[in-house]
Design a protein around this motif. Structure first.
Motif, mmCIF file in Angstrom:
data_model
loop_
_atom_site.group_PDB
_atom_site.id
_atom_site.type_symbol
_atom_site.label_atom_id
_atom_site.label_comp_id
_atom_site.label_asym_id
_atom_site.label_seq_id
_atom_site.Cartn_x
_atom_site.Cartn_y
_atom_site.Cartn_z
ATOM 1 N N LYS A 259 1.262 71.611 61.750
ATOM 2 C CA LYS A 259 1.958 72.753 62.619
ATOM 3 C C LYS A 259 0.797 74.038 62.725
ATOM 4 C CE LYS A 259 6.148 73.278 62.146
ATOM 5 N NZ LYS A 259 7.630 73.596 61.536
ATOM 6 N N TRP A 260 0.507 74.476 63.877
ATOM 7 C CA TRP A 260 -0.660 75.528 63.989
ATOM 8 C C TRP A 260 0.173 76.638 64.642
ATOM 9 C CZ3 TRP A 260 -5.686 73.328 66.103
ATOM 10 C CH2 TRP A 260 -6.168 72.479 65.282
ATOM 11 N N ARG A 261 -0.062 78.142 64.286
ATOM 12 C CA ARG A 261 0.511 79.018 64.721
ATOM 13 C C ARG A 261 -0.302 79.324 66.412
ATOM 14 N NH1 ARG A 261 3.198 82.808 60.914
ATOM 15 N NH2 ARG A 261 3.081 81.625 59.170
ATOM 16 N N THR A 262 -1.714 79.048 66.321
ATOM 17 C CA THR A 262 -2.287 79.388 67.693
ATOM 18 C C THR A 262 -3.255 78.268 67.806
ATOM 19 O OG1 THR A 262 -4.078 80.444 66.666
ATOM 20 C CG2 THR A 262 -2.292 81.699 67.284
ATOM 21 N N MET A 263 -3.892 78.132 69.134
ATOM 22 C CA MET A 263 -4.594 77.001 69.361
ATOM 23 C C MET A 263 -5.995 77.300 69.300
ATOM 24 S SD MET A 263 -2.903 74.230 69.616
ATOM 25 C CE MET A 263 -4.387 73.128 70.151
ATOM 26 N N GLU A 264 -6.231 78.572 68.681
ATOM 27 C CA GLU A 264 -7.823 78.958 68.300
ATOM 28 C C GLU A 264 -8.336 78.075 67.566
ATOM 29 O OE1 GLU A 264 -8.913 82.316 69.101
ATOM 30 O OE2 GLU A 264 -7.231 82.735 70.175
ATOM 31 N N PHE A 265 -9.585 77.775 68.093
ATOM 32 C CA PHE A 265 -10.469 76.537 67.440
ATOM 33 C C PHE A 265 -11.693 77.271 66.569
ATOM 34 C CE2 PHE A 265 -8.834 74.369 71.073
ATOM 35 C CZ PHE A 265 -8.090 73.314 70.611
#
Length: 77
Positions: A31-37
């Motif tokens: 689970k991620w808070r953002t899709m920043e890579f």
């Protein structure tokens, strides 16, 4: 101990995305808070699939989400 009331900001702090990543032994749920890579997009090749979760599903455990949204098929080379 009394529980505290959940606020709108609590809902905003929850992970927003359910992500299947390439793990050592096959797809792994996260689970991620953002899709920043990150720097240089080094995470991008590890992402197999992702889904923005509806607000009512953001509190679900990884196991519940994995059962609801099965891993993508990954062909082994």
């Amino acid at each position: 101990m009394a529980g505290r009331r959940r606020t709108e900001s609590d809902a905003n702090d929850l992970p927003r995305y359910f992500v299947w990543v390439r793990g050592l032994e096959g797809p792994e749920p996260q689970k991620w808070r953002t899709m920043e890579f990150g720097v240089g997009d080094w995470k991008r090749p590890l992402v197999l699939a992702w889904l923005e979760l509806p607000e009512d599903e953001r509190r679900l455990s990884l196991s519940m989400l994995a059962a609801r949204y099965p891993p993508p098929r990954v062909d082994v080379l």
